[in-house]
Design a protein around this motif. Structure first.
Motif, mmCIF file in Angstrom:
data_model
loop_
_atom_site.group_PDB
_atom_site.id
_atom_site.type_symbol
_atom_site.label_atom_id
_atom_site.label_comp_id
_atom_site.label_asym_id
_atom_site.label_seq_id
_atom_site.Cartn_x
_atom_site.Cartn_y
_atom_site.Cartn_z
ATOM 1 N N LEU A 41 31.686 41.953 34.237
ATOM 2 C CA LEU A 41 31.824 41.162 35.464
ATOM 3 C C LEU A 41 32.120 39.700 35.137
ATOM 4 N N LEU A 42 31.447 39.162 34.137
ATOM 5 C CA LEU A 42 31.707 37.777 33.747
ATOM 6 C C LEU A 42 33.120 37.613 33.202
ATOM 7 N N ASP A 43 33.592 38.579 32.434
ATOM 8 C CA ASP A 43 34.966 38.529 31.930
ATOM 9 C C ASP A 43 35.963 38.536 33.084
ATOM 10 N N GLU A 44 35.719 39.382 34.074
ATOM 11 C CA GLU A 44 36.606 39.462 35.236
ATOM 12 C C GLU A 44 36.598 38.140 36.001
ATOM 13 N N TRP A 45 35.424 37.573 36.191
ATOM 14 C CA TRP A 45 35.312 36.312 36.924
ATOM 15 C C TRP A 45 36.029 35.184 36.175
ATOM 16 N N THR A 46 35.864 35.157 34.859
ATOM 17 C CA THR A 46 36.534 34.138 34.052
ATOM 18 C C THR A 46 38.053 34.287 34.129
ATOM 19 N N THR A 48 39.916 36.010 36.505
ATOM 20 C CA THR A 48 40.578 36.094 37.814
ATOM 21 C C THR A 48 39.890 35.303 38.913
ATOM 22 N N GLY A 49 38.647 34.891 38.701
ATOM 23 C CA GLY A 49 37.891 34.234 39.755
ATOM 24 C C GLY A 49 37.219 35.218 40.694
ATOM 25 N N ARG A 50 37.409 36.511 40.463
ATOM 26 C CA ARG A 50 36.746 37.552 41.275
ATOM 27 C C ARG A 50 35.529 38.057 40.522
ATOM 28 N N MET A 51 34.478 38.370 41.270
ATOM 29 C CA MET A 51 33.284 38.917 40.630
ATOM 30 C C MET A 51 33.396 40.408 40.379
ATOM 31 N N LEU A 52 34.200 41.099 41.138
ATOM 32 C CA LEU A 52 34.343 42.535 40.949
ATOM 33 C C LEU A 52 35.757 42.826 40.476
ATOM 34 N N PRO A 53 35.901 43.758 39.526
ATOM 35 C CA PRO A 53 37.251 44.072 39.051
ATOM 36 C C PRO A 53 38.073 44.756 40.125
ATOM 37 N N ALA A 54 39.365 44.521 40.073
ATOM 38 C CA ALA A 54 40.272 45.231 40.960
ATOM 39 C C ALA A 54 40.184 46.724 40.652
ATOM 40 N N PRO A 55 40.308 47.585 41.667
ATOM 41 C CA PRO A 55 40.147 49.019 41.443
ATOM 42 C C PRO A 55 41.008 49.565 40.288
ATOM 43 N N GLU A 56 42.181 49.028 40.091
ATOM 44 C CA GLU A 56 43.035 49.533 39.013
ATOM 45 C C GLU A 56 42.528 49.146 37.624
ATOM 46 N N ASN A 57 41.577 48.211 37.574
ATOM 47 C CA ASN A 57 41.002 47.794 36.280
ATOM 48 C C ASN A 57 39.668 48.470 35.977
ATOM 49 N N VAL A 58 39.225 49.343 36.848
ATOM 50 C CA VAL A 58 37.963 50.030 36.654
ATOM 51 C C VAL A 58 38.211 51.313 35.861
ATOM 52 N N THR A 59 37.430 51.507 34.813
ATOM 53 C CA THR A 59 37.560 52.722 34.036
ATOM 54 C C THR A 59 36.291 53.536 34.173
ATOM 55 N N ALA A 60 36.459 54.817 34.344
ATOM 56 C CA ALA A 60 35.325 55.714 34.465
ATOM 57 C C ALA A 60 34.933 56.210 33.086
ATOM 58 N N VAL A 61 33.659 56.395 32.876
ATOM 59 C CA VAL A 61 33.176 56.993 31.656
ATOM 60 C C VAL A 61 33.180 58.498 31.870
ATOM 61 N N THR A 62 33.901 59.185 31.027
ATOM 62 C CA THR A 62 33.963 60.652 31.166
ATOM 63 C C THR A 62 33.424 61.323 29.951
#
Length: 67
Positions: A46-51, A53-67
């Motif tokens: 979350l901190l990496d994303e905020w740094t 992009t300025g967003r606290m939550l990643p954009a859905p396309e940047n979310v990876t699921a653990v499988t």
């Protein structure tokens, strides 16, 4: 970080005795690889994303699921 490594080492060793299925073992191993071995935690993502992009939550396309 050292405490997290020790805890996860113990957990990985105990999972077979606890009759954990392969999916659970794989999920724990993936977490260890992604976070514990790198001395990171999920909040670091979350901190990496905020740094970046300025967003606290990643954009859905940047979310990876653990499988």
């Amino acid at each position: 970080a050292a405490a997290a490594r020790a805890c996860f080492d113990a957990a990985l060793e105990a999972l077979p005795r606890a009759s954990a299925d392969g999916e659970t073992v794989a999920a724990v191993e993936a977490f260890v690889e992604r976070y514990v071995e790198r001395a990171r935690c999920p909040a670091d993502d979350l901190l990496d994303e905020w740094t970046a992009t300025g967003r606290m939550l990643p954009a859905p396309e940047n979310v990876t699921a653990v499988t």
